[in-house]
Motif scaffolding. Structure first.
Motif, PDB file in Angstrom:
ATOM      1  N   ARG A 142       0.876  -1.340   0.064  1.00  0.00           N
ATOM      2  CA  ARG A 142       0.207   0.087   0.028  1.00  0.00           C
ATOM      3  C   ARG A 142       0.636   1.313  -0.118  1.00  0.00           C
ATOM      4  NH1 ARG A 142      -3.006  -1.414   4.066  1.00  0.00           N
ATOM      5  NH2 ARG A 142      -1.847  -0.214   5.704  1.00  0.00           N
ATOM      6  N   GLU A 143       1.862   1.161   0.771  1.00  0.00           N
ATOM      7  CA  GLU A 143       2.912   2.417   0.873  1.00  0.00           C
ATOM      8  C   GLU A 143       3.610   2.750  -0.515  1.00  0.00           C
ATOM      9  OE1 GLU A 143       6.573   3.884   3.224  1.00  0.00           O
ATOM     10  OE2 GLU A 143       6.235   1.616   3.476  1.00  0.00           O
ATOM     11  N   VAL A 144       4.055   1.508  -0.918  1.00  0.00           N
ATOM     12  CA  VAL A 144       4.902   1.732  -2.194  1.00  0.00           C
ATOM     13  C   VAL A 144       4.063   2.147  -3.366  1.00  0.00           C
ATOM     14  CG1 VAL A 144       6.201   0.320  -4.090  1.00  0.00           C
ATOM     15  CG2 VAL A 144       6.645   0.070  -1.560  1.00  0.00           C
ATOM     16  N   MET A 145       2.735   1.604  -3.504  1.00  0.00           N
ATOM     17  CA  MET A 145       1.981   1.778  -4.553  1.00  0.00           C
ATOM     18  C   MET A 145       1.456   3.316  -4.720  1.00  0.00           C
ATOM     19  SD  MET A 145       2.080  -0.647  -6.734  1.00  0.00           S
ATOM     20  CE  MET A 145       0.888   0.223  -7.848  1.00  0.00           C
ATOM     21  N   ALA A 146       1.131   3.853  -3.317  1.00  0.00           N
ATOM     22  CA  ALA A 146       0.527   4.934  -3.172  1.00  0.00           C
ATOM     23  C   ALA A 146       1.831   5.792  -3.481  1.00  0.00           C
ATOM     24  CB  ALA A 146       0.147   5.378  -1.676  1.00  0.00           C
ATOM     25  N   ALA A 147       3.032   5.865  -2.932  1.00  0.00           N
ATOM     26  CA  ALA A 147       3.958   6.917  -3.485  1.00  0.00           C
ATOM     27  C   ALA A 147       4.327   6.642  -4.951  1.00  0.00           C
ATOM     28  CB  ALA A 147       5.242   6.312  -2.646  1.00  0.00           C
ATOM     29  N   LEU A 148       3.994   5.438  -5.735  1.00  0.00           N
ATOM     30  CA  LEU A 148       4.470   5.288  -7.157  1.00  0.00           C
ATOM     31  C   LEU A 148       3.441   6.301  -7.862  1.00  0.00           C
ATOM     32  CD1 LEU A 148       5.864   4.054  -9.611  1.00  0.00           C
ATOM     33  CD2 LEU A 148       4.141   2.258  -9.130  1.00  0.00           C
ATOM     34  N   VAL A 149       2.236   5.980  -7.213  1.00  0.00           N
ATOM     35  CA  VAL A 149       1.182   6.836  -8.064  1.00  0.00           C
ATOM     36  C   VAL A 149       1.526   8.388  -7.877  1.00  0.00           C
ATOM     37  CG1 VAL A 149      -1.480   7.476  -8.128  1.00  0.00           C
ATOM     38  CG2 VAL A 149      -0.538   5.021  -8.005  1.00  0.00           C
ATOM     39  N   ARG A 150       1.503   8.719  -6.593  1.00  0.00           N
ATOM     40  CA  ARG A 150       2.085  10.104  -6.268  1.00  0.00           C
ATOM     41  C   ARG A 150       3.070  10.945  -7.334  1.00  0.00           C
ATOM     42  NH1 ARG A 150       1.328   9.070  -0.883  1.00  0.00           N
ATOM     43  NH2 ARG A 150       3.354   9.116  -0.495  1.00  0.00           N
ATOM     44  N   HIS A 151       4.175   9.997  -7.280  1.00  0.00           N
ATOM     45  CA  HIS A 151       5.276  10.686  -7.896  1.00  0.00           C
ATOM     46  C   HIS A 151       5.119  10.521  -9.656  1.00  0.00           C
ATOM     47  CE1 HIS A 151       8.071  11.589  -4.817  1.00  0.00           C
ATOM     48  NE2 HIS A 151       7.621  10.461  -4.452  1.00  0.00           N
ATOM     49  N   LEU A 152       4.485   9.280 -10.207  1.00  0.00           N
ATOM     50  CA  LEU A 152       4.112   9.478 -11.575  1.00  0.00           C
ATOM     51  C   LEU A 152       2.998  10.285 -12.093  1.00  0.00           C
ATOM     52  CD1 LEU A 152       3.477   5.461 -12.022  1.00  0.00           C
ATOM     53  CD2 LEU A 152       5.169   6.974 -13.178  1.00  0.00           C
ATOM     54  N   HIS A 153       2.132  10.780 -11.227  1.00  0.00           N
ATOM     55  CA  HIS A 153       1.267  11.735 -11.740  1.00  0.00           C
ATOM     56  C   HIS A 153       1.879  13.137 -11.450  1.00  0.00           C
ATOM     57  CE1 HIS A 153      -2.978   9.412 -11.009  1.00  0.00           C
ATOM     58  NE2 HIS A 153      -2.046   8.731 -11.289  1.00  0.00           N
ATOM     59  N   ASP A 154       2.811  13.386 -10.490  1.00  0.00           N
ATOM     60  CA  ASP A 154       3.374  14.689 -10.480  1.00  0.00           C
ATOM     61  C   ASP A 154       4.414  14.721 -11.563  1.00  0.00           C
ATOM     62  OD1 ASP A 154       2.172  15.374  -7.916  1.00  0.00           O
ATOM     63  OD2 ASP A 154       3.757  14.671  -6.628  1.00  0.00           O
ATOM     64  N   PHE A 155       4.944  13.709 -11.885  1.00  0.00           N
ATOM     65  CA  PHE A 155       5.814  13.848 -13.157  1.00  0.00           C
ATOM     66  C   PHE A 155       5.117  14.177 -14.447  1.00  0.00           C
ATOM     67  CE2 PHE A 155       6.659  10.911 -16.877  1.00  0.00           C
ATOM     68  CZ  PHE A 155       7.593  11.843 -17.169  1.00  0.00           C
ATOM     69  N   ALA A 156       4.038  13.654 -14.691  1.00  0.00           N
ATOM     70  CA  ALA A 156       3.227  13.926 -15.845  1.00  0.00           C
ATOM     71  C   ALA A 156       2.783  15.387 -15.585  1.00  0.00           C
ATOM     72  CB  ALA A 156       2.013  12.818 -15.816  1.00  0.00           C
ATOM     73  N   ARG A 157       2.363  15.703 -14.331  1.00  0.00           N
ATOM     74  CA  ARG A 157       2.109  17.208 -14.381  1.00  0.00           C
ATOM     75  C   ARG A 157       3.023  18.316 -14.589  1.00  0.00           C
ATOM     76  NH1 ARG A 157      -2.112  15.420 -10.419  1.00  0.00           N
ATOM     77  NH2 ARG A 157      -0.567  14.960  -8.993  1.00  0.00           N
TER      78      ARG A 157
END
Length: 273
Positions: free
Chosen positions: A26-41
């Motif tokens: 849960r921790e790893v996937m939440a961080a992955l999503v945050r960073h991927l989305h921040d990268f795209a933005r």
């Protein structure tokens, strides 16, 4: 019904994954999503660029075979492998040999070889004796430790680039005093495989794609943390700009013409403990 925006979509995805029972997943996937989305933005990623990225990763997967790991090569050239090793080293509770990259050319099921055996089937240049000892953090010798080594040929290629036959690698066992002994030939610095998507990326970035000459080690013993490391040959011109960021000063070794500690006199040697 909730209206998705470029700002709220991240929290919506993370909230939906909150039912994950494994806390680390849960921790790893939440961080992955945050960073991927921040990268795209951050880069304002376009649909065409997103598709191009998907196609690139698909090509990386297609290039992988039982003898070649293109995803490890991608991780190495992005510095991610080196970062993971550095983070792992910070968890150590003792001063020990620094880790280095496993690399994409590691092979399972390599045969055991007797002490002093030559790992190169048809050596062309000078034979080099490699010797040293394996110990725990208190300096106690580790008898029966497995020392796996692999390297390039004298022209800078691994055996998997010739075919499936095992060459320029072997597994040795330490003696009662923790000593290992083998013979090899001098490896050559080389270009990473540039015939795949990672090579296309390296060329697009105008990077040289070179690795300094090195010899890989994987050392294991019952009850101990496995050590993946390498030694890098002194004087190589790419020690400071290794394309996969694996070279380190503590791992630089010197080939000596005459070492009184060499157990097989008459050969050049490297001592690496």
């Amino acid at each position: 019904m909730l209206k998705y925006t470029s700002e709220n979509i991240t929290d919506v995805v993370i909230d939906q994954m909150a039912t994950t029972t494994d806390p680390r997943v849960r921790e790893v996937m939440a961080a992955l999503v945050r960073h991927l989305h921040d990268f795209a933005r951050e880069v304002n990623l376009t649909p065409a660029e997103w598709i191009q990225g998907i196609e690139f990763l698909t090509k990386v997967g297609h290039k992988c075979t039982p003898l070649r790991q293109e995803f490890i090569l991608l991780s190495d050239t992005l510095g991610l492998s080196a970062l993971v090793n550095l983070l792992h080293d910070k968890t150590a509770i003792e001063e020990a040999t620094q880790t280095s990259l496993l690399g994409p050319f590691f092979r399972e099921n390599v045969p055991m070889m007797p002490p002093g055996a030559q790992i190169t089937k048809q050596p062309q240049g000078d034979q080099i004796v490699m010797f040293g000892h394996v110990s725990d953090k208190q300096g106690k010798p580790l008898a029966g430790a497995k020392v796996s080594v692999w390297q390039t040929s004298e022209d800078g290629r691994y055996d998997v680039e010739f075919g499936e036959a095992i060459d320029m690698r072997g597994v040795f066992e330490t003696d009662a005093k923790g000593n290992y002994l083998l013979k090899t030939t001098k490896p050559l610095g080389y270009y990473i495989p540039l015939d795949g998507p990672v090579g296309d990326m390296i060329r697009a970035q105008q990077r040289h794609g070179m690795r300094p000459a090195h010899i890989h080690f994987l050392i294991s013993a019952p009850g101990y943390r496995e050590l993946v490391t390498a030694l890098y040959l002194k004087g190589d011109q790419h020690l400071e700009d290794d394309v996969v960021f694996g070279a380190a000063g503590d791992l630089v070794a010197e080939i000596k013409d005459a070492d009184p500690n060499n157990p097989l006199p008459g050969h050049k040697s490297i001592q690496f403990d």
